[in-house]
Design an enzyme around this catalytic site. Structure first.
Site, PDB file in Angstrom:
ATOM      1  N   HIS A 180      44.225  41.537  35.590  1.00  0.00           N
ATOM      2  CA  HIS A 180      43.111  41.219  34.690  1.00  0.00           C
ATOM      3  C   HIS A 180      42.736  39.749  34.808  1.00  0.00           C
ATOM      4  O   HIS A 180      43.404  38.958  35.475  1.00  0.00           O
ATOM      5  CB  HIS A 180      43.496  41.504  33.238  1.00  0.00           C
ATOM      6  CG  HIS A 180      43.614  42.954  32.916  1.00  0.00           C
ATOM      7  ND1 HIS A 180      42.574  43.676  32.375  1.00  0.00           N
ATOM      8  CD2 HIS A 180      44.643  43.822  33.052  1.00  0.00           C
ATOM      9  CE1 HIS A 180      42.956  44.932  32.199  1.00  0.00           C
ATOM     10  NE2 HIS A 180      44.209  45.045  32.605  1.00  0.00           N
ATOM     11  N   GLU A 202      46.960  38.227  33.211  1.00  0.00           N
ATOM     12  CA  GLU A 202      45.645  37.630  33.032  1.00  0.00           C
ATOM     13  C   GLU A 202      45.636  36.385  33.915  1.00  0.00           C
ATOM     14  O   GLU A 202      46.277  35.377  33.601  1.00  0.00           O
ATOM     15  CB  GLU A 202      45.408  37.257  31.567  1.00  0.00           C
ATOM     16  CG  GLU A 202      45.461  38.431  30.591  1.00  0.00           C
ATOM     17  CD  GLU A 202      44.150  39.194  30.516  1.00  0.00           C
ATOM     18  OE1 GLU A 202      43.213  38.852  31.278  1.00  0.00           O
ATOM     19  OE2 GLU A 202      44.059  40.125  29.690  1.00  0.00           O
ATOM     20  N   GLU A 240      34.697  40.702  35.848  1.00  0.00           N
ATOM     21  CA  GLU A 240      36.147  40.881  35.890  1.00  0.00           C
ATOM     22  C   GLU A 240      36.530  42.063  36.778  1.00  0.00           C
ATOM     23  O   GLU A 240      37.523  42.015  37.503  1.00  0.00           O
ATOM     24  CB  GLU A 240      36.706  41.090  34.481  1.00  0.00           C
ATOM     25  CG  GLU A 240      38.218  41.237  34.457  1.00  0.00           C
ATOM     26  CD  GLU A 240      38.771  41.561  33.094  1.00  0.00           C
ATOM     27  OE1 GLU A 240      40.006  41.691  32.981  1.00  0.00           O
ATOM     28  OE2 GLU A 240      37.981  41.703  32.135  1.00  0.00           O
ATOM     29  N   HIS A 275      39.929  47.696  34.312  1.00  0.00           N
ATOM     30  CA  HIS A 275      38.557  48.145  34.092  1.00  0.00           C
ATOM     31  C   HIS A 275      38.039  48.900  35.328  1.00  0.00           C
ATOM     32  O   HIS A 275      38.815  49.377  36.139  1.00  0.00           O
ATOM     33  CB  HIS A 275      37.666  46.968  33.685  1.00  0.00           C
ATOM     34  CG  HIS A 275      38.304  46.144  32.610  1.00  0.00           C
ATOM     35  ND1 HIS A 275      38.457  46.610  31.318  1.00  0.00           N
ATOM     36  CD2 HIS A 275      38.895  44.924  32.652  1.00  0.00           C
ATOM     37  CE1 HIS A 275      39.095  45.690  30.596  1.00  0.00           C
ATOM     38  NE2 HIS A 275      39.377  44.680  31.390  1.00  0.00           N
TER      39      HIS A 275
END
Length: 290
Positions: A172, A254, A117, A80
């Site tokens: 992530h 993740e 995040e 992101h």
């Protein structure tokens, strides 16, 4: 979260001897992808004392690994962007991922207290860069929040391809229901369509993912996810443009679930983030032969 612009499908668990998992809960389909949440961040935390330090010039034990890794290239992709939530129209635009079309990017998730995040991924990515550069690796980041939004998922893949990276890791954190805990590494499925052809990278990407998973749990003490992956810490997906379009060995990690209070406390801890970065680095170094 690594939704690449859409909800995660039901994961297909894969075995992995590299991880010593906790007793897993029954795998289940994750709830809707929380990456549609907002995300703006600053990577204000400084690396802890556990940050990997450059080897002493007079140490022959340290010099050998540096030599082995000289010339190796790793691309780190902070998931992101801190500005994505301000550019909804731009990141919602569809891009071609070979097998279909998906959003350019998503905003990422947050903890219940508002820690983004995008904060987390950029901080861990910078720490990871430091650890790898200390071993002589050339590191390229896909971005450092130095652009208004993005990059789009197809550009993120292209950066790794054009760098001829020996390994690519996208960082992530997940955003699923409370009680879902632990990390997982996402591996590319074998896909072919349009510009997507992962046949050459499925094998090496699995090796990279297994090494990262094993080192991550040893370094951080975190267990593999209890909500998908069958307790292996590994999940295969065919819907992520960042994987489908890659021609270099690539995985997503993740690091934990931002929506679980216990995981969130770890993700917000700078010392734990340093351990996370070192665990990922150790896995990459092992994959590169260092």
């Amino acid at each position: 979260m690594s939704g690449d612009g859409g909800p995660a499908p039901e994961a297909r668990p894969q075995p992995a001897s590299a991880v010593s998992p906790q007793q897993p809960q029954q795998p289940q389909k994750p709830p809707g992808d929380a990456k549609s949440g907002t995300g703006q961040a600053t990577a204000s935390a400084s690396p802890s004392q556990e940050a990997a330090a450059p080897a002493s010039p007079g140490s022959p034990q340290a010099a050998a690994p540096q030599g082995l890794l000289a010339g190796k290239v790793v691309v780190i992709d902070p998931g992101h962007n801190v500005g994505n939530f301000q550019h909804g129209a731009e990141i919602d635009k569809q891009v071609d991922i070979g097998t279909n079309r998906k959003e350019c990017d998503t905003t990422g998730t947050t903890t219940n207290s508002g820690y983004k995040e995008a904060d987390f991924t950029l901080d861990v990515s910078r720490r990871l860069r430091t650890a790898l550069e200390a071993r002589g690796v050339k590191v390229v980041l896909t971005h450092q929040a130095d652009r208004p939004f993005g990059p789009c998922i197809d550009e993120r893949a292209r950066i790794g391809n054009e760098a001829k990276a020996d390994a690519v890791v996208s960082v992530h954190a997940d955003g699923t229901a409370a009680g879902n805990r632990g990390f997982h590494v996402i591996l590319p499925a074998k896909v072919k369509g349009g510009a997507a052809d992962t046949s050459a990278i499925v094998g090496p990407s699995r090796e990279l993912g297994e090494r990262i998973a094993g080192n991550f749990t040893r370094t951080t003490g975190s267990a593999p996810a209890n909500y998908l992956g069958g307790g292996t810490g590994l999940v295969v997906r065919d819907d992520l443009g960042g994987l489908n379009l890659s021609t270099r060995p690539k995985v997503f990690i993740e690091c934990g679930n931002m929506r679980d209070a216990n995981d969130a406390a770890l993700l917000m801890d700078p010392q734990w983030r340093q351990k996370a970065a070192q665990g990922i680095a150790n896995g990459i170094i092992g994959f590169l032969g260092g």
